[in-house]
Write a protein that holds these residues in place. Structure first.
Motif, PDB file in Angstrom:
ATOM      1  N   LEU A 114      39.442  70.550  31.988  1.00 14.60           N
ATOM      2  CA  LEU A 114      39.314  72.004  31.905  1.00 14.60           C
ATOM      3  C   LEU A 114      38.230  72.410  30.913  1.00 14.60           C
ATOM      4  N   ASN A 115      38.135  71.708  29.818  1.00 10.57           N
ATOM      5  CA  ASN A 115      37.114  72.033  28.820  1.00 10.57           C
ATOM      6  C   ASN A 115      35.707  71.841  29.383  1.00 10.57           C
ATOM      7  N   LEU A 116      35.524  70.804  30.204  1.00 11.08           N
ATOM      8  CA  LEU A 116      34.218  70.567  30.809  1.00 11.08           C
ATOM      9  C   LEU A 116      33.894  71.604  31.878  1.00 11.08           C
ATOM     10  N   LEU A 117      34.916  72.009  32.636  1.00  8.26           N
ATOM     11  CA  LEU A 117      34.684  72.915  33.754  1.00  8.26           C
ATOM     12  C   LEU A 117      34.646  74.378  33.337  1.00  8.26           C
ATOM     13  N   GLN A 118      35.380  74.717  32.280  1.00  7.92           N
ATOM     14  CA  GLN A 118      35.426  76.103  31.806  1.00  7.92           C
ATOM     15  C   GLN A 118      35.240  76.142  30.281  1.00  7.92           C
ATOM     16  N   PRO A 119      34.059  75.785  29.804  1.00 10.78           N
ATOM     17  CA  PRO A 119      33.853  75.711  28.348  1.00 10.78           C
ATOM     18  C   PRO A 119      34.023  77.047  27.634  1.00 10.78           C
ATOM     19  N   ASP A 120      33.876  78.146  28.365  1.00 14.59           N
ATOM     20  CA  ASP A 120      34.006  79.471  27.745  1.00 14.59           C
ATOM     21  C   ASP A 120      35.387  80.084  27.944  1.00 14.59           C
ATOM     22  N   GLU A 121      36.286  79.364  28.583  1.00 13.17           N
ATOM     23  CA  GLU A 121      37.646  79.857  28.827  1.00 13.17           C
ATOM     24  C   GLU A 121      38.615  78.836  28.238  1.00 13.17           C
ATOM     25  N   SER A 122      39.175  79.166  27.083  1.00 14.13           N
ATOM     26  CA  SER A 122      39.952  78.182  26.331  1.00 14.13           C
ATOM     27  C   SER A 122      41.458  78.360  26.436  1.00 14.13           C
ATOM     28  N   SER A 123      41.933  79.390  27.122  1.00 15.64           N
ATOM     29  CA  SER A 123      43.368  79.680  27.084  1.00 15.64           C
ATOM     30  C   SER A 123      44.193  78.528  27.658  1.00 15.64           C
ATOM     31  N   ARG A 124      43.765  77.965  28.788  1.00 19.47           N
ATOM     32  CA  ARG A 124      44.522  76.867  29.385  1.00 19.47           C
ATOM     33  C   ARG A 124      44.455  75.620  28.501  1.00 19.47           C
ATOM     34  N   VAL A 125      43.278  75.339  27.962  1.00 22.93           N
ATOM     35  CA  VAL A 125      43.141  74.189  27.068  1.00 22.93           C
ATOM     36  C   VAL A 125      44.021  74.368  25.840  1.00 22.93           C
ATOM     37  N   ASP A 126      44.027  75.564  25.275  1.00 22.88           N
ATOM     38  CA  ASP A 126      44.859  75.835  24.094  1.00 22.88           C
ATOM     39  C   ASP A 126      46.342  75.643  24.415  1.00 22.88           C
ATOM     40  N   THR A 127      46.747  76.047  25.603  1.00 15.45           N
ATOM     41  CA  THR A 127      48.147  75.877  26.005  1.00 15.45           C
ATOM     42  C   THR A 127      48.511  74.403  26.062  1.00 15.45           C
ATOM     43  N   ILE A 128      47.642  73.592  26.649  1.00 12.65           N
ATOM     44  CA  ILE A 128      47.921  72.162  26.748  1.00 12.65           C
ATOM     45  C   ILE A 128      47.935  71.518  25.369  1.00 12.65           C
ATOM     46  N   LEU A 129      46.966  71.867  24.535  1.00 12.30           N
ATOM     47  CA  LEU A 129      46.926  71.280  23.192  1.00 12.30           C
ATOM     48  C   LEU A 129      48.165  71.667  22.396  1.00 12.30           C
ATOM     49  N   SER A 130      48.655  72.875  22.601  1.00 12.46           N
ATOM     50  CA  SER A 130      49.886  73.287  21.925  1.00 12.46           C
ATOM     51  C   SER A 130      51.063  72.435  22.394  1.00 12.46           C
ATOM     52  N   ASP A 131      51.139  72.200  23.709  1.00 14.61           N
ATOM     53  CA  ASP A 131      52.207  71.339  24.237  1.00 14.61           C
ATOM     54  C   ASP A 131      52.120  69.941  23.646  1.00 14.61           C
ATOM     55  N   ILE A 132      50.904  69.406  23.579  1.00 13.34           N
ATOM     56  CA  ILE A 132      50.711  68.037  23.094  1.00 13.34           C
ATOM     57  C   ILE A 132      51.062  67.931  21.617  1.00 13.34           C
ATOM     58  N   THR A 133      50.548  68.841  20.810  1.00  6.69           N
ATOM     59  CA  THR A 133      50.806  68.750  19.370  1.00  6.69           C
ATOM     60  C   THR A 133      52.283  68.964  19.057  1.00  6.69           C
ATOM     61  N   SER A 134      52.957  69.773  19.860  1.00  7.47           N
ATOM     62  CA  SER A 134      54.389  69.993  19.651  1.00  7.47           C
ATOM     63  C   SER A 134      55.200  68.728  19.922  1.00  7.47           C
ATOM     64  N   ALA A 135      54.646  67.830  20.744  1.00  6.59           N
ATOM     65  CA  ALA A 135      55.359  66.608  21.102  1.00  6.59           C
ATOM     66  C   ALA A 135      55.092  65.460  20.131  1.00  6.59           C
ATOM     67  N   ALA A 136      54.264  65.696  19.112  1.00  6.41           N
ATOM     68  CA  ALA A 136      53.938  64.625  18.165  1.00  6.41           C
ATOM     69  C   ALA A 136      55.180  64.193  17.385  1.00  6.41           C
ATOM     70  N   ILE A 137      55.247  62.903  17.120  1.00 13.34           N
ATOM     71  CA  ILE A 137      56.327  62.338  16.319  1.00 13.34           C
ATOM     72  C   ILE A 137      55.740  61.915  14.978  1.00 13.34           C
ATOM     73  N   LEU A 138      56.234  62.503  13.912  1.00 16.11           N
ATOM     74  CA  LEU A 138      55.713  62.228  12.573  1.00 16.11           C
ATOM     75  C   LEU A 138      56.620  61.247  11.851  1.00 16.11           C
ATOM     76  N   SER A 139      55.993  60.317  11.142  1.00 15.82           N
ATOM     77  CA  SER A 139      56.749  59.325  10.373  1.00 15.82           C
ATOM     78  C   SER A 139      55.915  58.915   9.168  1.00 15.82           C
ATOM     79  N   ALA A 140      56.453  58.002   8.391  1.00 11.59           N
ATOM     80  CA  ALA A 140      55.728  57.546   7.202  1.00 11.59           C
ATOM     81  C   ALA A 140      54.423  56.845   7.556  1.00 11.59           C
ATOM     82  N   SER A 141      54.348  56.293   8.768  1.00  8.90           N
ATOM     83  CA  SER A 141      53.142  55.569   9.175  1.00  8.90           C
ATOM     84  C   SER A 141      52.129  56.457   9.883  1.00  8.90           C
TER      85      SER A 141
END
Length: 227
Positions: A133-160
């Motif tokens: 999406l970033n390559l095809l719509q570099p000036d339209e970030s809403s969909r990319v932002d939605t996906i990145l939000s989903d991905i970052t929300s799924a991160a698992i944090l630990s000491a490592s």
């Protein structure tokens, strides 16, 4: 871009040899199979084409006709949105769409359709979709932002550090949680380089090595790309 006299002396020959082997193994339909006599596989063909795109980007001479035929094959094998049912099918569609976008032959309609069905994707598939999406719509970030939000929300944090775990394995993509983490890191490096999770993902990938190595060649390849 690594400055190393030994690498600089040997790498061009290794790349030329690798490219020649790939040229020799390309099928008449433009794709590649797991073996010379096996049917062409869309996922593997996309992986080969991505390697050639990266080699060309790095300044190596790559046969444009070979890449053109590979792109033709991938365009012809794209799946209709209503036929993307299983998660591995969605992941494969996302990867093919991403590689076609890198090859400047992207399909915005199918990419947006897959975005609307992104619940079928595994985390690494979502990362591919964001890149496309970033390559095809570099000036339209809403969909990319939605996906990145989903991905970052799924991160698992630990000491490592920070990593990502899939709910189900995708054997067709040779995927592991370490590979998913590397693909997410590669995506963050391109789309959100200031993301606070990136440095923690680097730390986790370093710890994930066994005796200095990652467990599979897929983990190694994507970790190097991400780093």
């Amino acid at each position: 871009g690594i400055k190393d006299p030994t690498l600089e002396a040997h790498l061009p020959g290794l790349v030329r040899t690798g490219l020649q082997r790939l040229y020799n193994h390309q099928h008449y339909d433009g794709g590649w199979g797991w073996w010379v006599l096996s049917d062409s596989d869309p996922y593997l063909t996309a992986y080969v084409l991505l390697g050639m795109i990266e080699a060309d980007r790095a300044g190596f001479a790559v046969d444009e006709g070979v890449m053109e035929r590979a792109g033709d094959f991938l365009v012809d094998t794209l799946t209709a949105s209503h036929d993307v049912v299983q998660h591995w099918q969605a992941n494969r569609q996302a990867f093919v769409l991403y590689v076609l976008a890198e090859a400047e032959r992207g399909d915005l309609g199918r990419t947006i359709n897959l975005f609307e069905q992104r619940e079928k994707l595994d985390i690494f598939g979502e990362a591919y979709l964001a890149l496309a999406l970033n390559l095809l719509q570099p000036d339209e970030s809403s969909r990319v932002d939605t996906i990145l939000s989903d991905i970052t929300s799924a991160a698992i944090l630990s000491a490592s550090g920070a990593h990502w775990e899939e709910e189900r394995p995708d054997y067709y993509a040779m995927n592991t949680d370490t590979r998913s983490t590397a693909i997410v890191l590669a995506t963050l490096a391109r789309l959100d380089p200031e993301n606070r999770l990136a440095a923690n993902a680097v730390r986790w990938l370093m710890v994930a090595r066994k005796d200095g190595y990652w467990e599979t060649t897929q983990e190694t390849a994507w970790s190097i790309i991400a780093l």
